[in-house]
Scaffold this active site. Structure first.
Site, PDB file in Angstrom:
ATOM      1  N   VAL A 262       7.880   0.939  -0.748  1.00  0.00           N
ATOM      2  CA  VAL A 262       8.913   1.398   0.180  1.00  0.00           C
ATOM      3  C   VAL A 262       8.328   1.365   1.594  1.00  0.00           C
ATOM      4  O   VAL A 262       7.146   1.660   1.790  1.00  0.00           O
ATOM      5  CB  VAL A 262       9.415   2.820  -0.196  1.00  0.00           C
ATOM      6  CG1 VAL A 262       8.298   3.846  -0.152  1.00  0.00           C
ATOM      7  CG2 VAL A 262      10.570   3.248   0.684  1.00  0.00           C
TER       8      VAL A 262
ATOM      9  N   CYS B  36       0.809  -1.229   0.000  1.00  0.00           N
ATOM     10  CA  CYS B  36       0.000   0.000   0.000  1.00  0.00           C
ATOM     11  C   CYS B  36       0.839   1.274   0.000  1.00  0.00           C
ATOM     12  O   CYS B  36       0.291   2.364  -0.150  1.00  0.00           O
ATOM     13  CB  CYS B  36      -0.959  -0.006   1.193  1.00  0.00           C
ATOM     14  SG  CYS B  36      -0.160  -0.143   2.807  1.00  0.00           S
ATOM     15  N   HIS B  37       2.134   1.179   0.123  1.00  0.00           N
ATOM     16  CA  HIS B  37       3.004   2.364   0.228  1.00  0.00           C
ATOM     17  C   HIS B  37       4.217   2.150  -0.655  1.00  0.00           C
ATOM     18  O   HIS B  37       5.245   1.703  -0.166  1.00  0.00           O
ATOM     19  CB  HIS B  37       3.416   2.563   1.696  1.00  0.00           C
ATOM     20  CG  HIS B  37       4.115   3.858   1.962  1.00  0.00           C
ATOM     21  ND1 HIS B  37       5.477   3.996   1.846  1.00  0.00           N
ATOM     22  CD2 HIS B  37       3.642   5.066   2.336  1.00  0.00           C
ATOM     23  CE1 HIS B  37       5.828   5.233   2.164  1.00  0.00           C
ATOM     24  NE2 HIS B  37       4.720   5.896   2.461  1.00  0.00           N
ATOM     25  N   PHE B  38       4.187   2.373  -1.842  1.00  0.00           N
ATOM     26  CA  PHE B  38       3.146   2.874  -2.733  1.00  0.00           C
ATOM     27  C   PHE B  38       2.896   1.820  -3.810  1.00  0.00           C
ATOM     28  O   PHE B  38       3.813   1.078  -4.154  1.00  0.00           O
ATOM     29  CB  PHE B  38       3.597   4.172  -3.412  1.00  0.00           C
ATOM     30  CG  PHE B  38       3.873   5.288  -2.452  1.00  0.00           C
ATOM     31  CD1 PHE B  38       2.832   6.073  -1.977  1.00  0.00           C
ATOM     32  CD2 PHE B  38       5.154   5.539  -2.004  1.00  0.00           C
ATOM     33  CE1 PHE B  38       3.088   7.110  -1.098  1.00  0.00           C
ATOM     34  CE2 PHE B  38       5.413   6.566  -1.122  1.00  0.00           C
ATOM     35  CZ  PHE B  38       4.382   7.354  -0.667  1.00  0.00           C
TER      36      PHE B  38
END
Length: 176
Positions: A77, A70-72
């Site tokens: 990362v 979810c990041h990203f």
């Protein structure tokens, strides 16, 4: 409360998250997914840059860790705030390990510098804390410097990480 050790495996860290390591109402680590290390490889009351104690921990990085999804999207990362939180978690653990009572709360830091990223191809994150001060009065306060490295290269440096241990009512106030 369990006997004090100089290293802790994952199951020990989970016991700490359940409140079983330092006794009820005392310092706890968060449970997964917010627990940011897999083991504590060293913890001592002496040594380190300031002679006040050291704690070292490790996280085995796997591409399927929850934050990479979810990041990203398309650019995975580890959020920098999670590495910082790991350092605060370690200071709080140190305070409980040295006999401090109360619930841990991060209280701030002096300076933070990022010079790299934790990416899915990294094999291991190493965390290191050098305790600077421990004050024991109405509240227990720990101050430390720390760093995070990926596969041996330091990529985060933090100074004056502050964690307090509060009694239950005071912990609720600190969280406001």
């Amino acid at each position: 409360m369990r006997e004090r050790q100089n290293s802790y495996e994952y199951e020990d860290l989970l016991a700490c998250g359940r409140g079983e390591l330092f006794g009820p109402g005392n310092a706890q680590l968060p449970l997964p997914p917010m627990l940011m290390f897999d083991r504590i490889v060293e913890i001592t009351e002496t040594g380190g840059e300031f002679g006040k104690g050291v704690i070292r921990a490790e996280l085995d990085v796997k591409p399927d860790l929850w934050f990479f999804g979810c990041h990203f999207k398309g650019d995975p990362v580890m959020p920098g705030c999670l590495g910082l939180d790991a350092l605060w978690q370690m200071v709080g653990f140190f305070l409980g390990w040295t006999g401090g009572s109360g619930r841990g709360r991060a209280l701030g830091l002096g300076d933070l510098k990022f010079s790299g990223q934790v990416l899915p191809h990294v094999m291991r994150v190493q965390y290191h804390i050098d305790m600077k001060r421990i004050m024991r009065s109405r509240l227990v306060l720990g101050v430390a410097d720390g760093w995070l490295s990926t596969d041996g290269e330091i990529i985060y440096r933090a100074t004056d990480l502050k964690v307090g241990l509060f009694q239950q009512d005071a912990a609720a106030q600190a969280g406001k």
